[in-house]
Scaffold this active site. Structure first.
Site, PDB file in Angstrom:
ATOM      1  CB  SER A 133      27.368 -44.713  63.288  1.00 32.43           C
ATOM      2  OG  SER A 133      28.314 -44.293  64.206  1.00 32.43           O
ATOM      3  CG  HIS A 185      27.133 -46.581  68.344  1.00 29.45           C
ATOM      4  ND1 HIS A 185      26.779 -45.274  68.156  1.00 29.45           N
ATOM      5  CD2 HIS A 185      27.788 -46.952  67.210  1.00 29.45           C
ATOM      6  CE1 HIS A 185      27.203 -44.868  66.978  1.00 29.45           C
ATOM      7  NE2 HIS A 185      27.807 -45.875  66.379  1.00 29.45           N
TER       8      HIS A 185
END
Ligand code: GCU
Length: 411
Positions: free
Chosen positions: A246, A390
């Site tokens: 990320s 995620h």
């Protein structure tokens, strides 16, 4: 046609308002002033330096260039994982900084326990501290300011909390080392440049609004870790890979783009400001990322809020800066924010640069939907997809290490 080697300098770059409006993705082979790149030499001597300058000036920010580093042991090497691995803990300091609170990077380097062997190593910044990698008391902790609130939660920030995330034992079993440092050693993730490295380095190129943001600082910190890794005789200097998840995936990509000592890049679910394109991004826009994380990029980048068409590059050109070195983006099909659809467009655009430079680039459509990564389904540029949210977990590492095995097999 031959083009004079002419590296654009910061002073020559136009203000954002004077940049051309380009609704389509900028052509990798056309310079800002319209010259066509026709040979790999021109790419290396003209376009590559120009792109580095453009990304620094308008987005990530210029970082300090010349820096002296000193390495000392934070602790003597010790065995971990029941003797399978050796842990080295190194303090990276900056002799030119005289102040008492000068920053230090505390690197934890885990290596397969094979004394006369040089291992490939994955390098990454971590979110909550080196001690979260495995639950071993030998891993030192260091005081910090502005710890991310996520890390204050004992389940997230405790010893070994990221065991199933970094999967260290799996890496070691497959013959890889892992090196990591806490982002807070470099710059805590807040909109505040009074802590971390920023206040200590004054000699930075370009106007102040183009100076380094937090992502550039983290990438610069990774470069200082590479400085150390290259001195360690148990590390294969040709096989240093970077990764990160990320915001730290954005960091890994910028670090690899700006440092050719990094041999392989795995930006994991990196999204906007990473692998996802800024143009036509229907998930996280440039304005949104700048509004919520004003410290990640330089101040100039805010001038592209709702104005992506004036960005003189897009993220496909960051991938092109990694070329011809291998890169595999890893993404989750249930990750609705990092925009893997946008990334694959960028990967396919960057592929022409890989092939132009003589690298294999993508094979087939460039997408690997889970499962093993083999010479049959991958070149040296790809997107690897798993049906996850995620997260980072073991199945990603399987694909990542398969990819690394293929790329590093001759080194
Ligand atoms: C936020 C941000 C993303 C970033 C993510 C992360 O969601 O909008 O750009 O990638 O945080 O770092 O987890």
């Amino acid at each position: 046609m031959s083009i004079d080697s002419q590296i654009t300098s910061a002073g020559d770059l136009p203000p954002v308002s004077e940049l051309p409006v380009q609704k389509e993705l900028p052509d990798p082979f056309v310079t800002l002033d319209g010259r066509k790149i026709t040979t790999p030499e021109e790419w290396n001597e003209i376009r590559r330096p120009e792109l580095l300058e453009l990304f620094s000036h308008y987005m990530y920010g210029y970082s300090p260039e010349e820096v002296e580093v000193k390495f000392t042991e934070d602790a003597p090497p010790t065995e971990v994982l029941n003797g399978k691995a050796i842990l080295k803990q190194i303090a990276i300091s900056f002799p030119q900084l005289k102040s008492e609170n000068a920053p230090q990077i505390h690197l934890a380097l885990f290596l397969p326990n094979q004394p006369d062997h040089k291992s490939p190593v994955f390098l990454a910044v971590n979110k909550c501290g080196n001690h979260t990698v495995i639950p071993d008391e030998a891993i030192l902790t260091f005081p910090t300011t502005n710890l991310h609130s996520y890390c204050d939660n004992p389940e997230k920030g405790d010893r070994g909390a990221q065991l199933d995330y970094w999967c260290l034992e799996y890496l070691i079993d497959r013959g890889y080392g892992f090196a990591t440092c806490h982002v807070n050693n470099i710059d805590p993730d807040t909109n505040d440049f009074t802590d971390g490295v920023h206040p200590h380095f004054k000699d930075i190129k370009g106007p102040v609004e183009s100076h380094w943001g937090t992502i550039a600082a983290w990438a610069w910190g990774l470069h200082r870790c590479v400085d150390y890794l290259l001195t360690d005789e148990q590390v294969n200097p040709e096989c240093i890979a970077v990764t990160g998840h990320s915001r730290r995936g954005k960091t890994a990509l910028w670090a690899a783009a700006t440092d050719e000592r990094i041999a392989l890049c795995i930006p994991h679910q990196s999204g906007t400001g990473g692998m996802a394109l800024s143009r036509n991004n229907d998930q996280e826009t440039v304005k949104r990322i700048n509004d919520v994380f004003p410290h990640w990029f330089n101040d100039t980048f805010t001038q592209f809020n709702d104005n992506e068409a004036q960005i003189p590059f897009d993220q496909h050109l960051l991938v092109a800066l990694v070329a011809p070195r291998p890169l595999m983006e890893t993404s989750g099909l249930k990750d609705v924010w990092a925009n893997y659809d946008s990334s694959i467009k960028g990967i396919r655009e960057a592929d022409q640069v890989y092939k132009f430079l003589g690298a294999e680039g993508i094979k087939g459509d460039g997408i690997i939907n889970g499962g093993p990564v083999t010479a049959e389904n991958v070149g040296n540029l790809a997107q690897y997809r798993l049906d996850t949210k995620h997260v980072l977990e073991l199945d990603y590492w399987k694909g990542i290490l398969d990819f690394a095995d293929l790329q590093f097999k001759t080194k």
